[in-house]
Design a protein around this motif. Sequence first.
Motif, PDB file in Angstrom:
ATOM      1  N   ARG A 181       0.697  -1.153  -0.088  1.00 35.36           N
ATOM      2  CA  ARG A 181       0.112   0.026   0.003  1.00 35.36           C
ATOM      3  C   ARG A 181       0.800   1.157   0.034  1.00 35.36           C
ATOM      4  O   ARG A 181       0.573   2.272  -0.644  1.00 35.36           O
ATOM      5  CB  ARG A 181      -1.045  -0.025   1.056  1.00 35.36           C
ATOM      6  CG  ARG A 181      -1.617   1.167   1.427  1.00 35.36           C
ATOM      7  CD  ARG A 181      -2.770   1.358   2.526  1.00 35.36           C
ATOM      8  NE  ARG A 181      -3.192   2.588   2.901  1.00 35.36           N
ATOM      9  CZ  ARG A 181      -2.488   3.685   3.485  1.00 35.36           C
ATOM     10  NH1 ARG A 181      -1.348   3.395   4.113  1.00 35.36           N
ATOM     11  NH2 ARG A 181      -2.883   4.732   3.774  1.00 35.36           N
ATOM     12  N   PHE A 230      -7.410  -2.089  -5.939  1.00 42.89           N
ATOM     13  CA  PHE A 230      -7.392  -2.072  -7.434  1.00 42.89           C
ATOM     14  C   PHE A 230      -8.661  -3.095  -7.826  1.00 42.89           C
ATOM     15  O   PHE A 230      -8.843  -2.718  -9.180  1.00 42.89           O
ATOM     16  CB  PHE A 230      -6.104  -2.863  -7.710  1.00 42.89           C
ATOM     17  CG  PHE A 230      -4.848  -1.868  -7.489  1.00 42.89           C
ATOM     18  CD1 PHE A 230      -4.575  -1.052  -8.295  1.00 42.89           C
ATOM     19  CD2 PHE A 230      -4.132  -2.062  -6.213  1.00 42.89           C
ATOM     20  CE1 PHE A 230      -3.382   0.043  -7.844  1.00 42.89           C
ATOM     21  CE2 PHE A 230      -2.885  -1.115  -5.909  1.00 42.89           C
ATOM     22  CZ  PHE A 230      -2.828  -0.202  -6.847  1.00 42.89           C
ATOM     23  N   LEU A 245     -10.467   0.105  -8.323  1.00 42.62           N
ATOM     24  CA  LEU A 245      -9.974   1.124  -9.217  1.00 42.62           C
ATOM     25  C   LEU A 245     -10.031   0.429 -10.467  1.00 42.62           C
ATOM     26  O   LEU A 245     -10.681   1.066 -11.654  1.00 42.62           O
ATOM     27  CB  LEU A 245      -8.533   1.395  -9.002  1.00 42.62           C
ATOM     28  CG  LEU A 245      -8.277   2.330  -7.885  1.00 42.62           C
ATOM     29  CD1 LEU A 245      -6.865   2.144  -7.579  1.00 42.62           C
ATOM     30  CD2 LEU A 245      -8.844   3.731  -8.366  1.00 42.62           C
ATOM     31  N   ASN A 246      -9.915  -0.936 -10.929  1.00 43.19           N
ATOM     32  CA  ASN A 246     -10.099  -1.531 -12.080  1.00 43.19           C
ATOM     33  C   ASN A 246     -11.703  -1.767 -12.235  1.00 43.19           C
ATOM     34  O   ASN A 246     -11.923  -1.887 -13.331  1.00 43.19           O
ATOM     35  CB  ASN A 246      -9.426  -2.707 -12.141  1.00 43.19           C
ATOM     36  CG  ASN A 246      -7.703  -2.752 -11.931  1.00 43.19           C
ATOM     37  OD1 ASN A 246      -7.470  -1.691 -11.794  1.00 43.19           O
ATOM     38  ND2 ASN A 246      -7.215  -3.796 -12.110  1.00 43.19           N
ATOM     39  N   GLY A 275       2.475   6.342  -6.848  1.00 40.05           N
ATOM     40  CA  GLY A 275       1.352   6.827  -7.725  1.00 40.05           C
ATOM     41  C   GLY A 275       0.836   5.790  -8.673  1.00 40.05           C
ATOM     42  O   GLY A 275       0.439   5.932  -9.487  1.00 40.05           O
ATOM     43  N   ASP A 335      -2.040   3.676  -9.937  1.00 41.82           N
ATOM     44  CA  ASP A 335      -3.454   3.860  -9.730  1.00 41.82           C
ATOM     45  C   ASP A 335      -4.193   2.765 -10.803  1.00 41.82           C
ATOM     46  O   ASP A 335      -5.408   2.691 -10.826  1.00 41.82           O
ATOM     47  CB  ASP A 335      -3.779   5.174 -10.085  1.00 41.82           C
ATOM     48  CG  ASP A 335      -3.556   5.480 -11.716  1.00 41.82           C
ATOM     49  OD1 ASP A 335      -2.851   4.595 -12.328  1.00 41.82           O
ATOM     50  OD2 ASP A 335      -3.657   6.727 -11.973  1.00 41.82           O
ATOM     51  N   ARG A 336      -3.341   1.763 -11.049  1.00 39.15           N
ATOM     52  CA  ARG A 336      -3.865   0.344 -11.755  1.00 39.15           C
ATOM     53  C   ARG A 336      -2.870  -0.511 -11.755  1.00 39.15           C
ATOM     54  O   ARG A 336      -1.658  -0.399 -11.812  1.00 39.15           O
ATOM     55  CB  ARG A 336      -4.363   0.928 -13.176  1.00 39.15           C
ATOM     56  CG  ARG A 336      -3.598   1.313 -14.023  1.00 39.15           C
ATOM     57  CD  ARG A 336      -4.056   1.407 -15.528  1.00 39.15           C
ATOM     58  NE  ARG A 336      -4.236   0.343 -16.298  1.00 39.15           N
ATOM     59  CZ  ARG A 336      -4.925   0.074 -17.375  1.00 39.15           C
ATOM     60  NH1 ARG A 336      -5.103   1.285 -17.939  1.00 39.15           N
ATOM     61  NH2 ARG A 336      -5.017  -1.185 -18.007  1.00 39.15           N
ATOM     62  N   ALA A 357       2.558   1.655  -3.318  1.00 41.37           N
ATOM     63  CA  ALA A 357       1.434   2.165  -4.303  1.00 41.37           C
ATOM     64  C   ALA A 357       1.382   3.489  -4.227  1.00 41.37           C
ATOM     65  O   ALA A 357       1.312   4.395  -5.363  1.00 41.37           O
ATOM     66  CB  ALA A 357       0.076   1.310  -4.179  1.00 41.37           C
ATOM     67  N   LEU A 358       1.266   4.146  -2.981  1.00 44.67           N
ATOM     68  CA  LEU A 358       1.114   5.551  -2.701  1.00 44.67           C
ATOM     69  C   LEU A 358       2.340   6.372  -3.106  1.00 44.67           C
ATOM     70  O   LEU A 358       2.204   7.488  -3.830  1.00 44.67           O
ATOM     71  CB  LEU A 358       0.905   5.789  -1.329  1.00 44.67           C
ATOM     72  CG  LEU A 358      -0.618   5.371  -0.910  1.00 44.67           C
ATOM     73  CD1 LEU A 358      -0.824   5.283   0.667  1.00 44.67           C
ATOM     74  CD2 LEU A 358      -1.743   6.264  -1.374  1.00 44.67           C
TER      75      LEU A 358
END
Length: 257
Positions: free
Chosen positions: A56, A89, A92-93, A63, A65-66, A59-60
């Motif tokens: 996590r 995800f 988001l996906n 950046g 985002d997918r 990912a932050l």
Amino acid sequence: MKLLFLGTGTSVGVPMVGCRCPVCTSDNPRNHRARASVLIRRGGARILIDTTPEFRVQALRFGIDRVDAVLFTHTHADHIFGFDDLRAFTMLNGRPVPVYGTPDTLAQIRNIFSYVFRPVEQPGGSKPEVEVHEVNGRFDAAGLTFTPVPVLHGRLPVTGYRVGGLAYVTDVSHIPDESMELLRGLDVLVLGALRFRPHPTHMNIEQALAVVEELKPRRAYFTHISHEVEHEAANQLLPPHVRLAHDGLEVSVEEEG
Ligand SMILES: [Zn+2]
Ligand SMILES: [Zn+2]
Ligand SMILES: [Zn+2]
């Protein structure tokens, strides 16, 4: 194709909790290593290898985002304990996240994260939704063709992955001859190299250099590095086409080797 190192540290990470050694207390960000993982980008596609306990945060930080596919090397905690954070995800996906691994690896993930694979227990209960793909030889994921590269981590079978001119092989102490053949003609080889001293289940830097010498990729990057290795000092000892990777390093890779 681009390769982004999300983490380059060994299982406990660097700094190691409670350690006051020069590397763990270093101000150089290249001596700070999250657990080992990479993101491969090609066009709009994003392929993640392993979901670390820091997934996590990674990912932050970068950046992300997918995620179009997740490839697993093996099920040691430092490679899978961010699995639940695939939840973001799924949302988001807007669809389940495709995940890939050998039948053994997937069986262990089903066991360790059994709640993910059980029916939803109550409305609003949130968990990652994944679409499971067993790896038994070459496969396509997110528009790219991957070749699994079987290696040994002590006695444990681990899967490296090759895509075009790139191979990612970590948590490895021995590469069988058949797998060495799958790693010829590379642009970039990423190889686990724990430290200078020998270790029973990981190559040390000397052993990793011998593999690089044999395979002759254009460039090699070492990862899964312990706190015994100071980034700048170790890099000075390596030949110019071999570097220690560091968190946040991004490398362009030729589609063909
Ligand atoms: Zn590991
Ligand atoms: Zn330390
Ligand atoms: Zn491992």
